[in-house]
Design an enzyme around this catalytic site. Sequence first.
Site, mmCIF file in Angstrom:
data_model
loop_
_atom_site.group_PDB
_atom_site.id
_atom_site.type_symbol
_atom_site.label_atom_id
_atom_site.label_comp_id
_atom_site.label_asym_id
_atom_site.label_seq_id
_atom_site.Cartn_x
_atom_site.Cartn_y
_atom_site.Cartn_z
ATOM 1 N N CYS A 1 53.923 25.076 42.556
ATOM 2 C CA CYS A 1 53.169 26.154 41.886
ATOM 3 C C CYS A 1 52.204 26.816 42.853
ATOM 4 O O CYS A 1 51.878 27.991 42.706
ATOM 5 C CB CYS A 1 52.324 25.607 40.742
ATOM 6 S SG CYS A 1 53.225 24.774 39.462
ATOM 7 N N GLU B 1 57.105 35.875 34.924
ATOM 8 C CA GLU B 1 56.224 34.867 35.523
ATOM 9 C C GLU B 1 56.517 34.656 37.006
ATOM 10 O O GLU B 1 56.149 33.649 37.597
ATOM 11 C CB GLU B 1 56.357 33.554 34.745
ATOM 12 C CG GLU B 1 56.001 33.688 33.269
ATOM 13 C CD GLU B 1 54.496 33.534 32.959
ATOM 14 O OE1 GLU B 1 53.859 32.665 33.555
ATOM 15 O OE2 GLU B 1 53.988 34.292 32.110
ATOM 16 N N HIS C 1 57.526 26.495 32.860
ATOM 17 C CA HIS C 1 58.165 27.302 33.916
ATOM 18 C C HIS C 1 59.368 26.525 34.431
ATOM 19 O O HIS C 1 59.350 25.281 34.445
ATOM 20 C CB HIS C 1 57.208 27.525 35.101
ATOM 21 C CG HIS C 1 56.116 28.510 34.851
ATOM 22 N ND1 HIS C 1 54.829 28.304 35.264
ATOM 23 C CD2 HIS C 1 56.124 29.720 34.251
ATOM 24 C CE1 HIS C 1 54.078 29.337 34.928
ATOM 25 N NE2 HIS C 1 54.841 30.217 34.307
HETATM 26 N N1 LIG Z 1 54.508 26.209 37.264
HETATM 27 C C1 LIG Z 1 53.890 27.106 37.977
HETATM 28 N N2 LIG Z 1 54.546 27.820 38.820
HETATM 29 N N3 LIG Z 1 52.579 27.352 37.826
HETATM 30 C C2 LIG Z 1 51.656 26.570 37.110
HETATM 31 C C3 LIG Z 1 50.692 27.446 36.401
HETATM 32 C C4 LIG Z 1 49.636 26.672 35.657
HETATM 33 C C5 LIG Z 1 48.764 27.584 34.834
HETATM 34 N N4 LIG Z 1 47.675 26.822 34.258
HETATM 35 C C6 LIG Z 1 46.625 27.456 33.730
HETATM 36 O O1 LIG Z 1 46.518 28.654 33.697
HETATM 37 C C7 LIG Z 1 45.554 26.568 33.095
HETATM 38 C C8 LIG Z 1 44.181 27.204 33.080
HETATM 39 C C9 LIG Z 1 43.209 26.465 32.193
HETATM 40 O O2 LIG Z 1 43.615 25.917 31.159
HETATM 41 O O3 LIG Z 1 41.999 26.432 32.545
HETATM 42 C C10 LIG Z 1 49.583 28.264 33.733
HETATM 43 O O4 LIG Z 1 49.775 27.651 32.673
HETATM 44 O O5 LIG Z 1 50.051 29.401 33.950
#
Ligand SMILES: N=C(N)NCCC[C@H](NC(=O)CCC(=O)O)C(=O)O
Length: 447
Positions: free
Chosen positions: A370, A174, A249
């Site tokens: 993020c 990730e 994460h």
């Molecule tokens: N923590 C870090 N670095 N990044 C956050 C990522 C959020 C992302 N949300 C989403 O992909 C949600 C999309 C949706 O439900 O429409 C994920 O879960 O991968």
Amino acid sequence: MSAFEVNFDGLVGLTHNYAGLSFGNVASTSNKSAVANPKLAALQGLAKMKALADMGFKQGVLPPQDRPCIKTLRQLGFSGDDVSVLTQTAKKAPHLLTAVSSASSMWVANAATVSPSADTADNKVHFTVANLNCKFHRAIEEQTTSNALHAIFSDPQYFTHHNALPQQSLLGDEGAANHNRLAATHGNEGVEVFVYGRQVFGGAVEPSKYPARQTYEASQAVARLHQLGDKNSVFVQQNPDVIDQGVFHNDVISVSNGNVLLHHQQAFLNQASAFSEIEHKLQQLGTQFIPIEVPTDKVSIKDAVTTYLFNSQLLTKKDGKMLIVVPEESQRNPRVWRYLNELIAGDNPIDEMRVFDLRESMCNGGGPACLRLRVVLNQAELTATNQHALLNDGLYHSLTNWVNDHYRDRVTEADLGDPSLLMENRTALDELTKIMHLGSIYSFQQD
Ligand SMILES: N=C(N)NCCC[C@H](NC(=O)CCC(=O)O)C(=O)O
């Protein structure tokens, strides 16, 4: 050698929507089917970039991806012209349409892992694109991410790019969301802390409710690719109990900058031994380790997950002190707000705070950290970087006008099958590649 940390923020894409795609990410699943405002989301992101650039921090921009991704739908057997691929999918497989329409590439902390040249054996900056294979809507980001990184860091004299690891759960990666770097200053040789959620071969404990997205095997592979010595790397397992409480994460429970690691008391498994290894390795590089631990009785895991206090940016200011950048949700929670005010008044390097409204991204589980990919560059590397990807007043105004010209202020899942939205995306992204001098990074530009 002196170096800068350049924060490259992901521009929010035109199809930003709430589809509840990320099991284990509480904000994503609880906001499923809410109405999204892509224009506001993109402007909120740009406002953060501009404010930090105005404070003197080096700021870059990473482009969004072309969505809905027609190329992926063709791989899945839909055929005909692009509009017919889209309309067939909307009718026959709406769940696939939401996945290939997600604007999730905005969270560029997941785009790649980056090791600065001060840490690598060949003294080049190394990038490994994340395969993001835990979630289908994210696993389809890797090719365009790779194209964008090549277009911005193109000079092989300074930059080495590695493809994403094989798309296999053994190698779930990730990117920088599970990677913290500690060093005396950005330019000094440092210790890179790889945080994994599970170990496939020989690992014991794992979360039982939610997936652990990052594997030990993937973290090890990235460290090898980046030519990091044992003295420059530490591997730590994230506490499986907190993954089961929504910490999907590591950047939802800890953040590093310089020699500081701001983290929750329950962030890591075997925290004491991990910290003594970090302390020892930093000591060998002549640097003191400063862990700042947030106790559970002041901030619970639930508070951390709902406010994203740890998904903050810690930035070194010109005077050597640190600024913490938090989302508004942290200000609204009295316990977290009290803690943050104690933190900046306390005896530690963090002495200033800035609060940003990033609500559109936060509702999908993406806070300030993020939205950015940290790239440490010395002067020669910075000069070799595509200058049109670095934010200045001119680029900020071009991008703001571009968003205002092309973005909708309302998108629901039902809109994703609209052929006009597909065309609006392509027109906008084609223009963006010209603004940012990226070349033809999108598949629709290559056909
Ligand atoms: N923590 C870090 N670095 N990044 C956050 C990522 C959020 C992302 N949300 C989403 O992909 C949600 C999309 C949706 O439900 O429409 C994920 O879960 O991968």
